[in-house]
Enzyme design. Structure first.
Site, PDB file in Angstrom:
ATOM      1  CG  HIS A   1      -1.960   0.954   1.470  1.00  0.00           C
ATOM      2  ND1 HIS A   1      -3.108   0.753   0.747  1.00  0.00           N
ATOM      3  CD2 HIS A   1      -1.578   2.536   1.595  1.00  0.00           C
ATOM      4  CE1 HIS A   1      -4.020   2.018   0.935  1.00  0.00           C
ATOM      5  NE2 HIS A   1      -2.641   2.952   1.196  1.00  0.00           N
TER       6      HIS A   1
ATOM      7  CB  SER B   1      -8.353   5.502   7.183  1.00  0.00           C
ATOM      8  OG  SER B   1      -8.894   5.357   5.471  1.00  0.00           O
TER       9      SER B   1
ATOM     10  CG  ASP C   1     -12.095   4.664   5.647  1.00  0.00           C
ATOM     11  OD1 ASP C   1     -11.015   5.212   6.302  1.00  0.00           O
ATOM     12  OD2 ASP C   1     -11.787   3.714   4.589  1.00  0.00           O
TER      13      ASP C   1
ATOM     14  NE  ARG D   1      -9.837  11.723   7.856  1.00  0.00           N
ATOM     15  CZ  ARG D   1      -8.926  10.280   7.354  1.00  0.00           C
ATOM     16  NH1 ARG D   1      -9.489   9.040   7.267  1.00  0.00           N
ATOM     17  NH2 ARG D   1      -7.817  10.504   7.650  1.00  0.00           N
TER      18      ARG D   1
ATOM     19  CE  LYS E   1      -8.741   2.367   2.895  1.00  0.00           C
ATOM     20  NZ  LYS E   1      -8.854   3.875   2.789  1.00  0.00           N
TER      21      LYS E   1
HETATM   22  N1  URA Z   1      -5.362   7.574   1.855  1.00  0.00           N
HETATM   23  C1  URA Z   1      -6.146   6.230   3.091  1.00  0.00           C
HETATM   24  O1  URA Z   1      -6.839   5.194   2.640  1.00  0.00           O
HETATM   25  N2  URA Z   1      -7.051   6.731   3.689  1.00  0.00           N
HETATM   26  C2  URA Z   1      -6.700   8.341   4.406  1.00  0.00           C
HETATM   27  O2  URA Z   1      -6.704   8.951   4.963  1.00  0.00           O
HETATM   28  C3  URA Z   1      -5.951   8.531   4.152  1.00  0.00           C
HETATM   29  C4  URA Z   1      -5.334   7.942   2.999  1.00  0.00           C
END
Ligand code: URA
Length: 434
Positions: A82, A183, A161, A168, A187
């Site tokens: 990621h 967040s 999320d 947000r 995931k």
């Molecule tokens: N990427 C994400 O998945 N979440 C965030 O809060 C910031 C970047």
């Protein structure tokens, strides 16, 4: 328990316990907590922060707010990657086939691009015929047969999320370490991989502009991963200027393929090799960085990485034509040079401004429902440390709308800082956090 008390507690700088966090996350997921209360709570977290235990509890509660993928029936250690988001960051396209070619299965769920940073799914989707929306069974079958598959994150994965991020995004509460860490890690945990490699970007084109902030974010995420039983490593990498020379979807696919043919720009190649090497270590294939990097370079220069990339593209319905210079990817109708108006060294190339300009041209989305023009983008010919004379080509705009030429050209020029002195060399890899 009521939401107002939870908001008040956080507003006053106190820690929320696990039960309060679960209650809050349930309220976000099932819609019983109205957006204005979620916003108030997010703003309280923005100012008061969260301790490590609270952040972990939040990540875990969000991870289990919806479906959780089970990849345990696929043999081997499944590794995920990621990036916290950057400009010109096409490393996933290079890294996945190299890691898969080494025998480490990669089941990758990726997001669409939002704002000035590009999204991996959009890059794959710009390959003619490539399907990013696939059923879960098809996805896991492909991981078993090909060794790698990529799909867009969909279904009921981490609904908390999805809602929280949307709020947000419009309440200026994105830039909070506990909120970003929970967040991202929620995931990753819900996506089912056994190990996680994080590329945490630092600089003008990243969420974290300062290295210290990025290190804190990386440590927080590594800790969440470990506590969730997922071995996690974070690589901190520079995002003060775009990675590679191409920004925009088909342009980036072409550059990634060039890289897999051994002709990539040095920075993209360097970062891809480091990320892929750590994925081999996480996947249990190699015990040290030297051995892993040797293995990855062999796969790269022997063409096995490219062969695996083609296998993945074909398995997902896509096709590229290697007899054509642009591999059969769509191209923009207008190409316009942006020329230097000064003489000197390029001491900075603002990644944020370049990413934002690419988005304005149509390469990215301001809102999730916006349509993308895959062909448009920016080709960067001069980067930090290069010397230029007036009239030298700094960049080339690839566009389909003439009306955007003037504004985009001005923005590109503003992204460059030209000074009489040579800037100090900055390393691309800033730190590794294990
Ligand atoms: N990427 C994400 O998945 N979440 C965030 O809060 C910031 C970047």
């Amino acid at each position: 328990m009521n939401f107002q008390d939870i908001i008040r507690k956080k507003r006053d700088g106190k820690s929320l316990d696990e039960i309060e966090i679960k209650y809050l996350v349930k309220g976000i997921s099932d819609g019983s907590l109205p957006d204005y209360q979620v916003s108030a709570w997010a703003m309280a977290v923005y100012f008061q922060g969260m301790d490590d235990r609270e952040t972990r509890d939040l990540a875990m509660a969000m991870a289990y707010s919806g479906d959780v993928v089970d990849l345990s029936f696929i043999p081997g250690i499944k590794v995920d990657k990621h990036s916290t988001g950057g400009v010109g960051d096409k490393t996933t396209l290079v890294v996945i086939p190299l890691v898969a070619a080494a025998g480490v299965p990669v089941a990758k769920m990726s997001g669409r691009g939002l704002g000035h940073t590009g999204g991996t799914v959009d890059k794959y989707a710009s390959i003619p015929g490539f399907q990013v929306e696939r059923g879960f069974t098809e996805f896991t079958n492909q991981v078993q047969q090909v060794g790698a598959a990529v799909i867009s994150q969909s279904g009921n994965l981490v609904p908390a999320d999805k809602k929280l991020y949307a709020i947000r995004d419009v309440t200026a509460t994105v830039e909070s370490i506990p909120l970003i860490a929970s967040s991202i890690m929620s995931k990753k945990i819900a996506s089912g991989a056994d190990s996680i490699l994080l590329d945490v970007k630092v600089g003008s084109g990243a969420f974290m502009n300062e290295q210290q902030e990025a290190e804190n974010l990386a440590r927080t995420m590594v800790e969440i991963g470990k506590r969730a039983g997922r071995q996690t490593i974070a690589v901190l990498s520079d995002m003060d200027q775009p990675l590679g020379r191409m920004v925009g979807n088909t342009l980036e696919v072409k550059e990634a393929v060039d890289c897999l043919r051994g002709q990539g720009p040095d920075d993209l190649l360097e970062l891809s090799v480091v990320l892929a090497s750590y994925m081999l270590i996480l996947g249990g294939k190699c015990s040290g960085l030297e051995e892993a990097s040797c293995c990855i370079k062999k796969l790269l220069y022997s063409g096995q990485g490219l062969a695996k990339f083609n296998e993945l593209v074909q398995a997902q319905g896509g096709s590229l034509n290697y007899n054509l210079e642009n591999y059969g990817l769509i191209e923009a109708t207008i190409k316009r040079k942006v020329l230097a108006d000064d003489q000197g060294f390029i001491s900075a190339l603002d990644a944020y401004r370049i990413g934002h300009t690419a988005m304005m041209l149509g390469a990215g989305r301001e809102r999730l429902e916006d349509r993308i023009d895959y062909a448009v983008g920016i080709e960067i010919l001069k980067k930090r440390g290069d010397f230029v004379y007036p009239g030298d080509v700094l960049a080339v705009l690839h566009i389909n709308d003439e009306n955007k030429i003037e504004t985009a050209s001005k923005e590109i020029l503003r992204a460059y800082t030209i000074t009489p002195n040579r800037p100090e060399n900055k390393p691309l890899i800033l730190d590794i956090i294990e």
